[in-house]
Design a protein around this motif. Structure first.
Motif, mmCIF file in Angstrom:
data_model
loop_
_atom_site.group_PDB
_atom_site.id
_atom_site.type_symbol
_atom_site.label_atom_id
_atom_site.label_comp_id
_atom_site.label_asym_id
_atom_site.label_seq_id
_atom_site.Cartn_x
_atom_site.Cartn_y
_atom_site.Cartn_z
ATOM 1 N N VAL A 15 0.846 -1.194 0.000
ATOM 2 C CA VAL A 15 0.000 0.000 0.000
ATOM 3 C C VAL A 15 0.885 1.249 0.000
ATOM 4 O O VAL A 15 0.614 2.212 -0.735
ATOM 5 N N ASN A 36 -2.196 -1.310 -5.144
ATOM 6 C CA ASN A 36 -3.042 -1.070 -3.985
ATOM 7 C C ASN A 36 -4.041 -2.208 -3.777
ATOM 8 O O ASN A 36 -4.293 -2.611 -2.638
ATOM 9 N N SER A 40 -4.314 -4.446 -0.525
ATOM 10 C CA SER A 40 -5.593 -4.524 0.190
ATOM 11 C C SER A 40 -6.044 -5.964 0.378
ATOM 12 O O SER A 40 -6.563 -6.322 1.437
ATOM 13 N N ASN A 59 -10.668 -2.883 3.776
ATOM 14 C CA ASN A 59 -9.829 -3.230 2.638
ATOM 15 C C ASN A 59 -10.599 -3.956 1.548
ATOM 16 O O ASN A 59 -10.240 -3.862 0.377
ATOM 17 N N ALA A 62 -11.980 -1.005 -0.228
ATOM 18 C CA ALA A 62 -10.919 -0.354 -1.002
ATOM 19 C C ALA A 62 -10.613 -1.131 -2.275
ATOM 20 O O ALA A 62 -10.355 -0.540 -3.329
ATOM 21 N N THR A 63 -10.667 -2.456 -2.193
ATOM 22 C CA THR A 63 -10.438 -3.286 -3.370
ATOM 23 C C THR A 63 -11.502 -3.028 -4.427
ATOM 24 O O THR A 63 -11.190 -2.863 -5.617
#
Length: 82
Positions: A15, A36, A40, A59, A62-63
Motif C-alpha cells: 500500500v 493497492n 488490500s 480493505n 478499497a479493493t
C-alpha cells in the motif's frame, strides 16, 4: 516474527509502494491501483487472521473502489465525446 505479522507488513509495504507511483498518467494510475488492490487483498487476509474485521472490511471496500476506477480507466467510461 510470526508469519501473520509478516503478512501484515507485506500488505503495508505494498500500500505504501502504491502511494509512491506517479499516477498522473493512465498507465501510472492503473499501476498504482493494481498494487493497492494486491496490498488490500493481503490486508483482508491479515485482518481476518487477527480477527480485526474492521480492517478486513475496509480493505474489501478499497479493493472494490480501486477495481471500479480501473474499470473506468480501461473502458473509457469517463471520456467525453465530441
Amino acid at each position: 516474527m510470526p508469519y501473520v505479522e509478516i503478512i501484515g507488513i507485506l500488505g503495508s509495504i505494498l500500500v505504501l509502494l502504491a502511494m509512491t507511483v506517479k499516477s498522473s498518467t493512465t498507465k501510472g494510475n492503473i499501476t498504482m491501483r493494481i498494487i493497492n488492490i494486491v496490498g488490500s487483498i493481503i490486508f483482508v487476509a491479515y485482518g481476518f487472521m487477527i480477527s480485526a474485521y474492521s480492517t478486513a472490511f475496509m480493505n474489501i471496500a478499497a479493493t472494490f473502489v480501486n477495481g471500479f476506477f480501473i474499470y473506468k480507466l480501461v473502458s473509457g467510461f469517463n471520456k467525453e465525446t465530441n
